[in-house]
Structures are given as C-alpha cells and as structure tokens.
Design a protein around this motif. Structure first.
Motif, mmCIF file in Angstrom:
data_model
loop_
_atom_site.group_PDB
_atom_site.id
_atom_site.type_symbol
_atom_site.label_atom_id
_atom_site.label_comp_id
_atom_site.label_asym_id
_atom_site.label_seq_id
_atom_site.Cartn_x
_atom_site.Cartn_y
_atom_site.Cartn_z
ATOM 1 N N GLY A 145 11.603 -3.753 2.009
ATOM 2 C CA GLY A 145 12.182 -4.768 2.881
ATOM 3 C C GLY A 145 11.150 -5.430 3.775
ATOM 4 N N LEU A 146 11.582 -6.463 4.478
ATOM 5 C CA LEU A 146 10.693 -7.258 5.331
ATOM 6 C C LEU A 146 11.247 -7.307 6.750
ATOM 7 C CD1 LEU A 146 10.203 -10.299 2.930
ATOM 8 C CD2 LEU A 146 8.604 -8.415 3.261
ATOM 9 N N THR A 147 10.359 -7.315 7.717
ATOM 10 C CA THR A 147 10.754 -7.502 9.108
ATOM 11 C C THR A 147 11.018 -8.994 9.356
ATOM 12 O OG1 THR A 147 8.484 -7.842 9.875
ATOM 13 C CG2 THR A 147 9.286 -5.559 9.765
ATOM 14 N N PRO A 148 11.723 -9.348 10.429
ATOM 15 C CA PRO A 148 11.946 -10.772 10.730
ATOM 16 C C PRO A 148 10.647 -11.560 10.855
ATOM 17 C CG PRO A 148 13.434 -9.420 12.037
ATOM 18 C CD PRO A 148 12.489 -8.473 11.346
ATOM 19 N N GLU A 149 9.604 -10.962 11.423
ATOM 20 C CA GLU A 149 8.324 -11.651 11.561
ATOM 21 C C GLU A 149 7.707 -11.925 10.195
ATOM 22 O OE1 GLU A 149 9.159 -8.902 13.104
ATOM 23 O OE2 GLU A 149 9.474 -9.635 15.160
ATOM 24 N N GLU A 150 7.815 -10.962 9.290
ATOM 25 C CA GLU A 150 7.262 -11.149 7.948
ATOM 26 C C GLU A 150 8.061 -12.186 7.162
ATOM 27 O OE1 GLU A 150 5.579 -6.566 7.408
ATOM 28 O OE2 GLU A 150 7.566 -7.140 6.675
ATOM 29 N N GLN A 151 9.352 -12.256 7.379
ATOM 30 C CA GLN A 151 10.177 -13.230 6.672
ATOM 31 C C GLN A 151 9.797 -14.656 7.052
ATOM 32 O OE1 GLN A 151 14.456 -12.359 6.725
ATOM 33 N NE2 GLN A 151 13.979 -10.226 7.188
ATOM 34 N N GLU A 152 9.354 -14.866 8.290
ATOM 35 C CA GLU A 152 8.974 -16.207 8.721
ATOM 36 C C GLU A 152 7.703 -16.692 8.045
ATOM 37 O OE1 GLU A 152 8.661 -16.187 12.917
ATOM 38 O OE2 GLU A 152 10.818 -15.942 13.283
ATOM 39 N N ARG A 153 6.840 -15.769 7.601
ATOM 40 C CA ARG A 153 5.536 -16.153 7.059
ATOM 41 C C ARG A 153 5.385 -15.883 5.564
ATOM 42 N NH1 ARG A 153 0.495 -14.071 10.090
ATOM 43 N NH2 ARG A 153 -0.327 -15.714 8.743
ATOM 44 N N VAL A 154 6.408 -15.311 4.942
ATOM 45 C CA VAL A 154 6.241 -14.804 3.591
ATOM 46 C C VAL A 154 5.969 -15.921 2.585
ATOM 47 C CG1 VAL A 154 8.684 -14.888 2.925
ATOM 48 C CG2 VAL A 154 7.197 -13.104 1.991
ATOM 49 N N PHE A 155 6.344 -17.180 2.896
ATOM 50 C CA PHE A 155 6.124 -18.282 1.973
ATOM 51 C C PHE A 155 4.805 -19.024 2.236
ATOM 52 C CE2 PHE A 155 10.763 -17.788 2.018
ATOM 53 C CZ PHE A 155 10.990 -17.614 0.662
ATOM 54 N N GLU A 156 4.010 -18.550 3.182
ATOM 55 C CA GLU A 156 2.727 -19.185 3.450
ATOM 56 C C GLU A 156 1.722 -18.838 2.351
ATOM 57 O OE1 GLU A 156 1.271 -18.089 7.263
ATOM 58 O OE2 GLU A 156 3.041 -18.798 8.347
ATOM 59 N N ARG A 157 0.796 -19.747 2.131
ATOM 60 C CA ARG A 157 -0.242 -19.506 1.128
ATOM 61 C C ARG A 157 -1.137 -18.353 1.553
ATOM 62 N NH1 ARG A 157 -2.211 -25.777 0.414
ATOM 63 N NH2 ARG A 157 -0.375 -26.544 -0.680
ATOM 64 N N PHE A 158 -1.392 -17.467 0.603
ATOM 65 C CA PHE A 158 -2.301 -16.330 0.774
ATOM 66 C C PHE A 158 -1.781 -15.298 1.771
ATOM 67 C CE2 PHE A 158 -5.176 -19.822 -0.536
ATOM 68 C CZ PHE A 158 -5.627 -19.282 -1.723
ATOM 69 N N TYR A 159 -0.546 -15.469 2.243
ATOM 70 C CA TYR A 159 -0.019 -14.452 3.153
ATOM 71 C C TYR A 159 0.471 -13.253 2.344
ATOM 72 C CZ TYR A 159 2.824 -11.972 6.535
ATOM 73 O OH TYR A 159 3.353 -10.993 7.335
ATOM 74 N N ARG A 160 0.051 -12.059 2.772
ATOM 75 C CA ARG A 160 0.495 -10.834 2.128
ATOM 76 C C ARG A 160 0.964 -9.870 3.206
ATOM 77 N NH1 ARG A 160 -4.667 -10.488 -1.809
ATOM 78 N NH2 ARG A 160 -5.515 -11.511 0.004
ATOM 79 N N VAL A 161 2.127 -9.288 2.962
ATOM 80 C CA VAL A 161 2.725 -8.403 3.954
ATOM 81 C C VAL A 161 1.813 -7.232 4.241
ATOM 82 C CG1 VAL A 161 4.683 -6.903 4.436
ATOM 83 C CG2 VAL A 161 5.045 -9.105 3.301
ATOM 84 N N ASP A 162 1.281 -6.627 3.196
ATOM 85 C CA ASP A 162 0.372 -5.488 3.334
ATOM 86 C C ASP A 162 -0.829 -5.769 2.451
ATOM 87 O OD1 ASP A 162 -1.002 -3.109 3.381
ATOM 88 O OD2 ASP A 162 0.786 -1.842 3.254
ATOM 89 N N ALA A 163 -1.937 -6.179 3.073
ATOM 90 C CA ALA A 163 -3.107 -6.573 2.286
ATOM 91 C C ALA A 163 -3.613 -5.439 1.415
ATOM 92 C CB ALA A 163 -4.216 -7.074 3.218
ATOM 93 N N ALA A 164 -3.626 -4.224 1.956
ATOM 94 C CA ALA A 164 -4.119 -3.086 1.171
ATOM 95 C C ALA A 164 -3.221 -2.829 -0.030
ATOM 96 C CB ALA A 164 -4.187 -1.843 2.062
ATOM 97 N N ARG A 165 -1.894 -2.903 0.193
ATOM 98 C CA ARG A 165 -0.975 -2.684 -0.911
ATOM 99 C C ARG A 165 -1.053 -3.825 -1.924
ATOM 100 N NH1 ARG A 165 5.607 -2.106 -0.633
ATOM 101 N NH2 ARG A 165 5.894 -1.369 -2.761
ATOM 102 N N SER A 166 -1.276 -5.033 -1.449
ATOM 103 C CA SER A 166 -1.389 -6.169 -2.361
ATOM 104 C C SER A 166 -2.604 -6.030 -3.261
ATOM 105 C CB SER A 166 -1.462 -7.480 -1.563
ATOM 106 O OG SER A 166 -0.266 -7.693 -0.854
ATOM 107 N N ARG A 167 -3.703 -5.504 -2.707
ATOM 108 C CA ARG A 167 -4.878 -5.278 -3.556
ATOM 109 C C ARG A 167 -4.570 -4.224 -4.609
ATOM 110 N NH1 ARG A 167 -7.694 -6.007 1.390
ATOM 111 N NH2 ARG A 167 -7.622 -3.788 1.841
ATOM 112 N N HIS A 168 -3.761 -3.241 -4.237
ATOM 113 C CA HIS A 168 -3.415 -2.196 -5.183
ATOM 114 C C HIS A 168 -2.482 -2.722 -6.270
ATOM 115 C CE1 HIS A 168 -2.409 1.753 -6.761
ATOM 116 N NE2 HIS A 168 -1.112 1.483 -6.579
ATOM 117 N N THR A 169 -1.534 -3.589 -5.884
ATOM 118 C CA THR A 169 -0.567 -4.108 -6.850
ATOM 119 C C THR A 169 -1.059 -5.369 -7.554
ATOM 120 O OG1 THR A 169 0.508 -5.373 -5.088
ATOM 121 C CG2 THR A 169 1.375 -3.181 -5.551
ATOM 122 N N GLY A 170 -2.154 -5.949 -7.080
ATOM 123 C CA GLY A 170 -2.691 -7.135 -7.738
ATOM 124 C C GLY A 170 -2.126 -8.442 -7.236
ATOM 125 N N GLY A 171 -1.470 -8.454 -6.085
ATOM 126 C CA GLY A 171 -0.909 -9.692 -5.559
ATOM 127 C C GLY A 171 -1.982 -10.653 -5.080
#
Length: 415
Positions: A306-332
């Motif tokens: 799930g996402l927090t309200p703050e993350e929901q506001e930015r989730v559609f921005e370019r290059f924004y990743r909720v968890d950068a470390a996890r995104s590197r692991h998942t390939g996002g």
C-alpha cells in the motif's frame, strides 16, 4: 391685483430657479469635458490595444490606471484603479525618468492569498506624452514546460549514470577475476541484471518521448477494451509466473473507446507489471472492467504494502519511486506510472489511485466511451489469459467481485 402679484412672484421664482439650474448644468458639463480630455488616449491607441491580444494597462502621470484589459485584472496586475505590484510601478518610474522602453520577465503573486504565482513578460513604453503603456504576456506554462524539460534531462542523465557506472565497475572486477570461475559467474550475473535495468530504462524513456509526440486524434480509432485487457494480460504472464502470481480478470464491457490500441495496451501492461512487481509471491492481481455514465473504467488491484497519502500524491511523477532500494531490487525505472498518466491524458481520460498502508493499491484507468457503444455490466466475464472459468477447477477460488472499499470512487468488477 392680488392674484396678479402672486403670479408675478411665482414666475420670478421659477425663472430664477431655471437660470441657476442651467448654470449648474453648464458647470458640470464643463467638468466632464475636462475629465474626458484628461482621459483621452492618443488617436488610434484604443483601437490598437483592443486587437493586440495581450494584457495591457495604461497609467497616467501619477500611476493611476486609465484603462486596463480584462486579462490584466484576471492576471492580478490591476485591482480597481491601482497597479498592484511594486515591480510594475518601478518599470513605469524608469520609463518616465529615462524615456526608454523597458522589458522584463517577472514572477508575480497571482493574488493576495496563497502561494500561486504567474510569470509574465512585461514591456513598458511611453504612450503619447502623458501615459505609459504596460503590455504583459503570460509565460507561466511555457516557463514551467522548459523547467520540466530541463529536469527531465537531468533526471535521465542521473538515472542512466547509475547502471552504466555499475556495469563499468563490474567489468573491471570481472577482468581482474578472470581466473576465479565462481567470481566470473557472480559478476556476469550482476552485469546481466544491470544491463537489463539499463535496457528497460532506455525503453521507457523512448516510450515516454513517443507518447509526448503522439496524436491520438489523428491516428486513433475505435478500440475494443476487452482486447486491450487480453493482450496486456498475455504480455504480463512471464513476470507473473516467475512469482507464482495469478492474474484474474473480472467483468466485461461492450463499449469501445476512441484511441490507439498499442498505447492503451502499453499503459495497462505498465499497471499490471507494477502490481506484479510490488505484490508478494503466491498472491494474485485482479483486473476489473466496467462501463458507467459514459466512462470505461479498468481497475488493477494488487496485494502489496500500500501507499501513504504523501506517496499517492507523487506516485505519478517521473522517476519517483516509493522505495528506491526496493525499486533497484525489483527493477523499477520510475517511469511506468508516468507513461500511464500520459496515455490517459492523450485519450481524454485519467488515472487515479486508491490505497491504504497494509491493504494494497488499486489503480483505475478511466476513458471516455465512444458514443453509440453502450457497456453492459451484466455480460458474463470473458475468458482471458490467466482467467479461470467457474466450474473448471474446484480447488481454486472462482471469480468474485471485489467489494468497493471505503474512499474509493469506483473500484470496478475485479477478482
């Protein structure tokens, strides 16, 4: 005689009153004529200002507003008969003092409250001998677009630098460990992963650039939403199978949308891949579709964190990743949801998110339905890749409709 005397007095009074009224009227007319002459603009100036197509303000010798366009009031440059911003008054003072034309780009508050600003290109010049003309051109959107483009280039450079640097370091480590077979395999595996991440990033950048130049109006046509869902699900089967995630489709619509089928498949595939990427293994991703009030809604539900309200506001921005470390692991890459947003915008629709920490997320793509194509929510769910028909297997859950969650505007028919 008495009556004649009274009549004479009345006539004298009326005559005196008439003379006084005439003199007062004459004085008022003279004052109005003086004001009209004082407010008169040079010949032809009013006609030119009316067709110039830019916001304008004409001020007199004491910076009082003589004439202003509706746009000048809309921009917040003028309030009543007063120029609002000190920066504009400084320009009129400079023109009045030096007799030269001044031009500046100013960022001004849009109103007395809030943080909104407007960026205007202002040109100040003498108009006749008594007046000063301020011409203002709204450059807010142009300036912000340039800033977005510059930020995009900087972000792309930064994002590309990470995998390229990693591949370079891994290549050096591989070269120095040529005699160690185990190290060679380990470094080669890491290089393969980083190169895959680099290829995905480059592909997303190319896709985003193509979307920004695409014209759905000129190249689009009627699109079957069910076919879009089926193709997007088919393309997402491999990553789903690698995590033992089932993709379950619920609902069907007979309505069509006007657009580009390839772009819509790309957008929906990004939503499905995103749901697979952030869902735990051995779970499922639900896809629901419905037609309602002239809109076709496609919802993709995951079982992630799930996402927090703050993350929901930015989730559609370019290059924004909720968890950068996890995104590197998942390939996002941080561009998938931005691509979805562009596709939705190009098709006259929108993409929204409903999420709560610990309860997963639902992304809903809404598109306007073509006239003459009515959806039918009562049609049985159609078979799609990854979908199971009721009665085929009794040891697995059958298709069900996800209940509408609190706070979600429309969740659709999902499994």
């Amino acid at each position: 005689m008495l009556i004649g005397l009274v009549a004479g007095l009345v006539g004298l009074a009326l005559g005196t009153f008439g003379v006084l009224a005439f003199r007062v009227s004459e004085k008022q007319r003279q004052l109005l004529d003086i004001d009209a002459e004082e407010l008169a603009l040079p010949a032809g100036a009013a006609e030119v200002l009316a067709i110039i197509g830019r916001a304008f303000v004409v001020v007199d010798t004491v910076d009082g507003v003589v004439r202003a366009s509706p746009a000048a009031y809309a921009y917040g440059l003028v309030r009543g008969h007063t120029v609002v911003h000190k920066e504009l008054l400084d320009m009129t003072a400079g023109v009045r003092r030096d007799g030269v034309i001044l031009e500046k780009q100013l960022e001004l508050p849009r109103g007395p409250l809030g943080q909104g600003t407007i960026i205007v290109q202002v040109r100040a010049a003498m108009l006749g001998e008594e007046y000063i003309l301020l011409l203002a051109d709204d450059r807010t959107e142009i300036t912000r677009t340039e800033e977005i483009r510059n930020d995009f280039v900087a972000n792309v450079s930064h994002e590309l630098k990470t995998p390229v640097g990693a591949i370079s370091l891994l290549a050096e480590a591989l070269e120095s460990s040529a005699d160690d077979e185990q190290a060679v395999r380990r470094f080669a595996k890491r290089m393969h992963k980083e190169s895959g991440r680099l290829a995905a990033l480059v592909q997303d950048i190319i896709e985003l650039s193509r979307l920004q130049g695409a014209s759905v109006i000129q190249q689009g046509g009627p699109v079957d939403v069910n076919a879009v869902i089926a193709e997007a699900v088919d393309r997402s089967q491999l990553p789903a199978e690698s995590k033992n995630i089932r993709i379950v489709v619920g609902g069907r619509t007979e309505g069509k949308v006007f657009g580009d089928q390839d772009l819509l498949v790309t957008a929906l595939r990004n939503l499905i891949d995103n749901a697979i990427r952030y869902s735990p293994a051995n779970t499922r991703v639900g896809i629901g579709v419905r037609s309602r009030e002239g809109l076709v809604s496609i919802s993709v539900t995951d079982q992630g964190e799930g996402l927090t309200p703050e993350e929901q506001e930015r989730v559609f921005e370019r290059f924004y990743r909720v968890d950068a470390a996890r995104s590197r692991h998942t390939g996002g890459t941080g561009l998938g949801l931005s691509i979805v947003k562009h596709v939705a915008s190009n098709h006259g629709g929108e993409v929204t998110v409903w999420s709560q920490p610990g309860q997963g997320s639902t992304f809903t793509l809404r598109l306007p339905e073509m006239e003459g194509h009515d959806g039918d929510d009562d049609v049985p769910p159609a078979a799609a890749p990854g979908q199971e028909q009721p009665g085929q297997r009794t040891d697995q859950p059958t298709l069900t409709q996800v209940p509408r969650a609190a706070g979600a505007k429309e969740r659709g028919a999902s499994a």
